[in-house]
Design an enzyme around this catalytic site. Structure first.
Site, mmCIF file in Angstrom:
data_model
loop_
_atom_site.group_PDB
_atom_site.id
_atom_site.type_symbol
_atom_site.label_atom_id
_atom_site.label_comp_id
_atom_site.label_asym_id
_atom_site.label_seq_id
_atom_site.Cartn_x
_atom_site.Cartn_y
_atom_site.Cartn_z
ATOM 1 N N ASP A 1 56.209 26.677 -106.922
ATOM 2 C CA ASP A 1 57.254 27.347 -107.035
ATOM 3 C C ASP A 1 56.937 28.701 -107.401
ATOM 4 O OD1 ASP A 1 58.704 25.058 -106.531
ATOM 5 O OD2 ASP A 1 59.921 25.268 -108.307
ATOM 6 N N ASP A 2 57.895 29.930 -107.122
ATOM 7 C CA ASP A 2 57.902 31.022 -107.702
ATOM 8 C C ASP A 2 56.990 31.976 -106.966
ATOM 9 O OD1 ASP A 2 59.585 29.971 -109.589
ATOM 10 O OD2 ASP A 2 58.513 30.195 -111.042
ATOM 11 N N HIS B 1 63.484 29.335 -102.574
ATOM 12 C CA HIS B 1 63.812 29.328 -103.751
ATOM 13 C C HIS B 1 64.535 30.426 -104.271
ATOM 14 C CE1 HIS B 1 62.607 27.629 -107.481
ATOM 15 N NE2 HIS B 1 61.760 28.413 -108.011
ATOM 16 N N HIS C 1 65.213 34.501 -107.657
ATOM 17 C CA HIS C 1 64.921 33.414 -108.647
ATOM 18 C C HIS C 1 66.089 33.538 -109.518
ATOM 19 C CE1 HIS C 1 62.812 31.113 -111.727
ATOM 20 N NE2 HIS C 1 62.292 30.644 -111.001
ATOM 21 N N HIS D 1 53.252 25.685 -110.044
ATOM 22 C CA HIS D 1 53.706 27.132 -109.733
ATOM 23 C C HIS D 1 52.597 28.003 -109.597
ATOM 24 C CE1 HIS D 1 56.752 25.622 -112.636
ATOM 25 N NE2 HIS D 1 57.689 26.348 -112.130
#
Length: 725
Positions: A96-97, A147, A151, A248
Site C-alpha cells: 500500500d501507499d 488506493h 489516501h 507498505h
C-alpha cells in the site's frame, strides 16, 4: 497634472470593446489559476499518507456478519455479500501507499530476485508523480489496485468525495498505464473484523461500480516501523490457510520492510507457500485495457495534476523572486534616502536640500524665475494657486496659460489685478501646448512649472531653484504633498506620495536617473527646455517624457525635498482610477519612446539602465504579478499553514511600516495616518495593480487614450506659514 489633450469626450468612449474585454480574460485567467491551485492543494495537502492507523469509529452494527467473519476479498455487488480467501498455502502479497521513488524500486528488486509477483495498491497522486515506477510495476508482471487519489478515509468522507477519490485513483492508473483496475483497498483498513459502519457503506456503494474490495488477513504492521524482527514475526502464517498479506512500499521509511520482505520470501519458499497477486490467488482478472473514454479522462487527470504542479512551482519561484525584489527595494530606497538626507544636511544655507557632495558649495541662486501655470477649467483653485506663488520669497513672474477654459478661469485671474501676473488665452490644445506657450513667453532662464490645482509655501520657489547653482543640473523635482488628506482614501494617497514617490525620488537623485519631474512642481533651465524641443505631446505623461528627454540630452535631474507644493488628490475611487490610469499609460508611452537610452552612455545610459529598469520591474512587472500573489495567498490560507501565511504577511507589513515610518520622518510628517497602511493592502493595492493591468493592455493594443481630467474640489488654501502646517 492639469489640462487635457484635444477633445473633450471621456477616455472610456475611446477604448474599444476588444480592449475592455481584457477584464474577462483576466477573470478567466485567475479562475483557471485558482482551479490549478485548488487541484494542487487538494492532491497534495488535503490528503497524504500519514500512516495506516485505524479510524476511531468502531461502530459496526450495520456490517453484515458474512463480511466481518468472512475472507479478505469482498464482493458485495447487487446487495449480496460474498467473500473469499486465497487457497491453502497461498500468499497474496500486497503493498500500500506507493509508489515511492526510494522504496518501491528496492521492493521490486527483492520481488524479482525471488521470482514472485505482488499487488500494489497505489495512491493516485503518487502514481502521477512517479509514472515510470507504475509502468515498471506492470511491466514486471505485478498487479495494480486503487488506493484512492489522496489516501482519504472513505469511511468518514461524504459521498461526493468518495466518488472523487476512487474515480481519481482509477483515472491516475489509466492515465499512466492505459489499463483499468478492478481491485480496491480503502485506506485505513486491515482485517474484516475492523470494518465499521462508515467503511462498509463506502465499500457497498463502490461495489456496484465494479470494484472488489481487498482487505487483509495478515498485517505486517510495518507502518509502525517496529523493527525487522517484529515485522518478520507478524508475517508468520498461523497455519496452512491462504493469506492476504499487507505491507507498505510508501508512506515513510521502509528500510525495515525491505529487509523483512527478503527474509519472509525466503521462508515462504522453504515452507512451500506460493506467493502471488490477489487476482491470481482468487482467480479474477484484476486489470483490463481501458476504453477510449477512460483513457481520455485518465490523461486529462494526469496532465491536469502535472500542470497544476508546474503552476504552483512557477508561482512559488515568482513569489520568491518578487519577495527578494521587494525586500531589496525597501533596503535600497531606505539606504539611498538616508544618504540623500545626510548629503542635504551637510550643505548649509538655502541650498541645503541639494544632493551635491562632490562639488564646492556654491552661492545661493537669487536670479528671478518665470512660473508657468497651465490651466483648463481651474476656477475652483486658480486664485489660491496664483496668490500662493505671488507670495513667494523669491522674485517671480507668473504666466497663467488659459487652455480654452469654459468656466471663466482666465477671467478670475485677470480680475485679481495682481502685479507680475500675465494671462495668456489660447484655444484648447492640451497641457503640452499650454506649457509651450508659457515657455515662449518666459522672460527668465529659470522656469518653474506648476499645476493649477497646486499651492506653494512662501519659500517653495526659493528652495526649489537652489540646485541650479550646479551648472550640470537641468531640472529639479519638488516635494508634492497631498492637501486633502482627510478620510481613508486621502490618507492612502498621502502615504503613497510620501513613501512611494518621495523615497523613490531620493533614490533616483542619488543614482542620477530621475525619470519624472512632477507637473505639480518642477523647475527647468529655459535653454534646456528649448534644446529638447519644449514639452512634447507624444505621451499622456508629458512630465515624464520631458524629464527623460532632458536626461538623454545630458542634463542632471535632482530632487529638492525642501520645496513643497500642496496639491489636490482625487477624492473618489473613480477619480483616482482615471488619474492613475492616465499616469501609468503615459509612463509606459514615455518608457517605450525613450527605450533607446538603455544602450546609450552618460546620463542617458543611467536613465535607461537604472531608471527605466527600476520602473519596468517595480511599477510594471510586479503589479502585473500582484493578482497571482493574492490568489496564492488564498491558496496558502486554505491548503497550507494559515499561521505561517499570516506570519509572512505580518513580516511584509512590518517592512512596509518601517519604510513608511522612515519616509514620514524624513518628510517631517506625523505618523498618525500610518494606521491605515494595513487596510491599504486590501483595497488600494488592488486598485493600483488593476490600473497597471488596464494601462498595459491598452498600450499593447495600441489604443490612443484621451486625457482624463481631474475633478477639482476647491479645497486648496494659501499656506499661512512655511512648513507642514
Amino acid at each position: 497634472m492639469t489640462g487635457r489633450n484635444k477633445g473633450s469626450r471621456p477616455a472610456k468612449s475611446n477604448v474599444p470593446a476588444n480592449v475592455r474585454a481584457h477584464w474577462f480574460v483576466l477573470l478567466a485567467t485567475l479562475m483557471a489559476l485558482g482551479l490549478a491551485l485548488a487541484v494542487q492543494g487538494y492532491i497534495h495537502h488535503l490528503g497524504g499518507v500519514p500512516g495506516d492507523s485505524l479510524p476511531a469509529d468502531t461502530a459496526a452494527g450495520a456490517v453484515p456478519t458474512t463480511l466481518s467473519h468472512g475472507g479478505p476479498v469482498v464482493d458485495s455487488r447487487g446487495g449480496a455479500v460474498t467473500t473469499v480467501s486465497p487457497p491453502d498455502r497461498t500468499i497474496a502479497l500486497t503493498f500500500d501507499d506507493g509508489p515511492d521513488p526510494v522504496w518501491t524500486p528496492r521492493i521490486l528488486d527483492v520481488l524479482r530476485e525471488h521470482h514472485v509477483h505482488a499487488t500494489f495498491f497505489v495512491v493516485g497522486s503518487a502514481a502521477v508523480d512517479n509514472p515510470d515506477l507504475v509502468r515498471r510495476i506492470v511491466a514486471e508482471g505485478h498487479e495494480l489496485g486503487v488506493h484512492t487519489l489522496t489516501h482519504t478515509d472513505l469511511g468518514t468522507a461524504p459521498d461526493w468525495r468518495r466518488e472523487l477519490e476512487v474515480q481519481g485513483g482509477q483515472d491516475a492508473i489509466v492515465g499512466v498505464t492505459g489499463q483499468a483496475a478492478s481491485l480496491l483497498r480503502p485506506p485505513y483498513t486491515a482485517g474484516n473484523g475492523a470494518i465499521a459502519n462508515g467503511m462498509w457503506s463506502a465499500m457497498h456503494g463502490l461495489a456496484d461500480e465494479g470494484y472488489l474490495t481487498v482487505l487483509s488477513s495478515l498485517d505486517s504492521e510495518d507502518w509502525q516501523t517496529p523493527g525487522t524482527k517484529a515485522i518478520e514475526a507478524n508475517l508468520t502464517p498461523p497455519g496452512p490457510q491462504g493469506q492476504v498479506v499487507l505491507m507498505h512500499d510508501g508512506g515513510g521509511d521502509r528500510e525495515q520492510t525491505v529487509a523483512a520482505l527478503d527474509s519472509a520470501l525466503s521462508r515462504f519458499a522453504e515452507q512451500g507457500y506460493r506467493v502471488t497477486t490477489v487476482g491470481d490467488a482468487v482467480g479474477v482478472a484484476s486489470m483490463r485495457p481501458a476504453s477510449a473514454i477512460e483513457q481520455l479522462r485518465g490523461s486529462a487527470l494526469v496532465w491536469g495534476i502535472r500542470l497544476s504542479d508546474f503552476v504552483v512551482w512557477a508561482i512559488s519561484l515568482g513569489l520568491v523572486a518578487a519577495g527578494i525584489v521587494t525586500f531589496l527595494r525597501a533596503v535600497l530606497v531606505m539606504f539611498f534616502a538616508a544618504r540623500h538626507s545626510r548629503a542635504a544636511r551637510r550643505l548649509p544655507g538655502p541650498g541645503r536640500g541639494r544632493r551635491r557632495v562632490d562639488v564646492m558649495v556654491e552661492p545661493a541662486v537669487t536670479e528671478p524665475a518665470t512660473v508657468i501655470v497651465p490651466a483648463y477649467n481651474e476656477s475652483a483653485g486658480i486664485e489660491a494657486a496664483v496668490r500662493s506663488i505671488l507670495a513667494s520669497t523669491h522674485p517671480v513672474e507668473i504666466i497663467v496659460v488659459d487652455d480654452g477654459s469654459t468656466d471663466g478661469t482666465a477671467d478670475i485671474v485677470e480680475a485679481l489685478g495682481l502685479p507680475g501676473v500675465t494671462v495668456i488665452r489660447k484655444e484648447n490644445g492640451g497641457k503640452p501646448s499650454a506649457l509651450n506657450a508659457g515657455i515662449q513667453a518666459a522672460s527668465h532662464d529659470l522656469v518653474v512649472m506648476v499645476d493649477g490645482d497646486t499651492v506653494f509655501e512662501p519659500d517653495t520657489v526659493r528652495a526649489l531653484l537652489q540646485p541650479f547653482a550646479d551648472p550640470r543640473v537641468g531640472a529639479i523635482s519638488g516635494n508634492t504633498k497631498v492637501a486633502n488628506r482627510g478620510g481613508i482614501l486621502g490618507a492612502w494617497q498621502h502615504i503613497e506620495y510620501v513613501v512611494g514617490f518621495n523615497l523613490d525620488r531620493r533614490l533616483f537623485d542619488v543614482a542620477e536617473c530621475m525619470p519624472t519631474v512632477p507637473g505639480a512642481i518642477g523647475a527647468f533651465r529655459l535653454h534646456a527646455l528649448r534644446n529638447v524641443g519644449g514639452v512634447s505631446d507624444d505621451t499622456l505623461a508629458e512630465d515624464t517624457d520631458l524629464t527623460m528627454a532632458l536626461c538623454r540630452d545630458g542634463w542632471r535631474v535632482v530632487y529638492q525635498e525642501d520645496a513643497r507644493a500642496w496639491t489636490e488628490a482625487p477624492a473618489t475611487l473613480g477619480a483616482l482610477w482615471r488619474q492613475r490610469y492616465r499616469w501609468c499609460y503615459g509612463t509606459l508611452q514615455a518608457m517605450w519612446k525613450h527605450r533607446g537610452a538603455v544602450v546609450q552612455g552618460g546620463a542617458a545610459g543611467k536613465l535607461g539602465r537604472r531608471g527605466l529598469g527600476y520602473l519596468l520591474v517595480l511599477q510594471v512587472l510586479l503589479p502585473l504579478f500582484a493578482p497571482i500573489v493574492d490568489v496564492f495567498a488564498l491558496y496558502g490560507l486554505i491548503f497550507l499553514d494559515p499561521l505561517r501565511i499570516g506570519a509572512l504577511w505580518l513580516l511584509f507589513l512590518a517592512v512596509q511600516l518601517l519604510m513608511a515610518a522612515y519616509a514620514f520622518r524624513l518628510d517631517k510628517e506625523r505618523l498618525g495616518p500610518l494606521w491605515t497602511l494595513p487596510l491599504q493592502q486590501f483595497v488600494y493595492r488592488q486598485l493600483m495593480y488593476l490600473v497597471v493591468i488596464q494601462a498595459v493592455v491598452t498600450a499593447v493594443a495600441g489604443v490612443h487614450l484621451r486625457w482624463h481630467r481631474m475633478e477639482r474640489y476647491g479645497s486648496l488654501r494659501v499656506p499661512q506659514t512655511q512648513g507642514q502646517g
